[in-house]
Design an enzyme around this catalytic site. Structure first.
Site, PDB file in Angstrom:
ATOM      1  N   CYS A  65       0.824  -1.213   0.000  1.00 44.88           N
ATOM      2  CA  CYS A  65       0.000   0.000   0.000  1.00 44.88           C
ATOM      3  C   CYS A  65       0.856   1.259   0.000  1.00 44.88           C
ATOM      4  CB  CYS A  65      -0.893   0.047   1.241  1.00 44.88           C
ATOM      5  SG  CYS A  65      -1.921  -1.402   1.508  1.00 44.88           S
ATOM      6  N   CYS A  69      -2.871   4.947   2.704  1.00 49.03           N
ATOM      7  CA  CYS A  69      -3.976   4.009   2.495  1.00 49.03           C
ATOM      8  C   CYS A  69      -4.952   4.048   3.672  1.00 49.03           C
ATOM      9  CB  CYS A  69      -3.450   2.588   2.312  1.00 49.03           C
ATOM     10  SG  CYS A  69      -4.753   1.384   1.935  1.00 49.03           S
ATOM     11  N   CYS A  96      -2.573  -3.017  -3.527  1.00 46.93           N
ATOM     12  CA  CYS A  96      -3.815  -2.872  -2.777  1.00 46.93           C
ATOM     13  C   CYS A  96      -4.904  -2.334  -3.706  1.00 46.93           C
ATOM     14  CB  CYS A  96      -3.596  -1.903  -1.614  1.00 46.93           C
ATOM     15  SG  CYS A  96      -5.093  -1.431  -0.731  1.00 46.93           S
TER      16      CYS A  96
END
Length: 379
Positions: A65, A69, A96
């Site tokens: 990520c 995030c 992600c």
């Protein structure tokens, strides 16, 4: 008799690769070491400013990520840091699906979305509906409205109004009839313009078409503690306070602003206005109790009003001003609005500084900016 051998359930291939990658690591970091890493603080705070500087993978999910995030913060023991996407993917992590680290940063995507919406606004005959603009961007109206204002500093409706006003100014500058210019700019009725012409043009449409012809601007040039000063007033109030070293350059600047207006020297009554402005420049804490004629775009007006709320002796950064007007990403536009300020000291753009406290560029010279700030702090 053969004995059935069961395999451990639900172990994804990516998890196998992650375990292998961890096993090959020269030394496994402890959870304490990870939380001591400065990158962990950015991860925990979901700091968008750290996006692009590193990525983090979560061993329990097999995804990597951006620091910003919005997913649930993982346990430190399950986190691995990577300098780039390639390193994360080489270790077996996949992007992600929430923060999409495999796509350009959100700021770039939002800027492209808003730029496309601005082109659609400019191409429309009237003011597009918010729902239609949002649908074209693939967003909900609420989300689109929030993103648009964050990028431009204006709501879609305000931007559309400013765009129509700009088209009207352009059409009027080309000559021709006022009515034709109004409809060519996207107004569906001339009453929309005439009910508040000052908000759009600063004067009646006919006068704007003629370059301000018929409007009388009184002005005077004198000296103050900061050098030469030009003060001008329209029928609505003070419309220019210009500072410099060359009085003739100040006069040319005023003439460029009002190319067809009648510029006349101030009379005895106007001399009192000039004296009050000069006294205000010399002692800004005294304030200026004179009406102002502010002419600018909707965004510039918002910036200028925010600047006027900064008390003497205090400063604010360009980033803080952008946040105060509800457009945190419009820092560059804020700086441009400061540079376009036609009313020195009355609109105190000298009180805006860089994020490190340093004095950034000032339209009338950094030394004048420093002098103004010094005298305000001493009073």
């Amino acid at each position: 008799m053969k004995t059935a051998v069961s395999t451990p359930p639900s172990i994804p291939p990516s998890a196998d690769r992650l375990d292998q990658a961890d096993a090959k690591a020269p030394a496994r970091e402890t959870a304490q070491e990870r939380t001591d890493d400065p990158r962990w603080a950015a991860l925990a705070a979901r700091d968008a400013r750290a996006d692009g500087s590193f990525y983090y993978g979560v061993t329990t999910t097999g995804v990597y990520c951006r620091p910003s995030c919005g997913a649930r913060t993982p346990l430190p023991a399950h986190v691995r840091f990577f300098a780039d996407r390639a390193g994360a993917e080489a270790a077996g992590f996949r992007p992600c699906k929430r923060c999409r680290p495999d796509l350009p940063p959100p700021a770039e995507r939002h800027a492209a979305t808003v730029a496309d919406a601005c082109r659609r606004i400019a191409a429309a005959d009237g003011v597009p509906r918010l729902a239609d603009l949002a649908a074209g961007a693939g967003m909900s109206p609420y989300h689109f409205h929030r993103i648009f204002k964050a990028v431009t500093g204006l709501t879609p409706h305000q931007y559309a109004a400013a765009d129509r006003a700009a088209r009207l100014r352009q059409a009027l500058a080309g000559g021709g009839g006022v009515t034709e210019a109004i409809y060519a700019a996207g107004f569906n009725a001339s009453s929309r313009v005439y009910e508040n012409p000052a908000a759009l043009l600063g004067m009646a449409p006919g006068r704007y078409r003629d370059g301000g012809a018929g409007e009388t601007i009184r002005f005077a040039i004198g000296q103050c503690s900061l050098g030469a000063i030009l003060v001008a007033r329209s029928g609505r109030g003070v419309c220019a306070i210009l500072l410099g070293d060359d009085p003739q350059a100040l006069a040319r600047d005023l003439q460029d602003r009002f190319p067809r207006a009648e510029l006349v020297g101030g009379d005895a009554g106007f001399e009192d206005w000039v004296a009050r402005v000069v006294g205000f420049v010399d002692a800004p804490r005294l304030g200026l109790d004179l009406p102002l004629d502010l002419r600018g775009t909707a965004f510039q007006q918002r910036v200028w009003q925010t600047l006027r709320a900064i008390p003497p002796g205090q400063t604010a950064t360009y980033t803080e001003i952008a946040e105060r007007i509800g457009a945190p990403r419009a820092v560059r536009a804020v700086a441009q609005a400061c540079a376009a300020n036609p009313l020195a000291v009355a609109i105190p753009c000298h009180r805006v500084v860089r994020s490190d406290g340093g004095l950034a560029g000032y339209r009338w010279g950094v030394e004048r900016k420093r002098s103004l700030l010094d005298r305000e702090s001493e009073e």
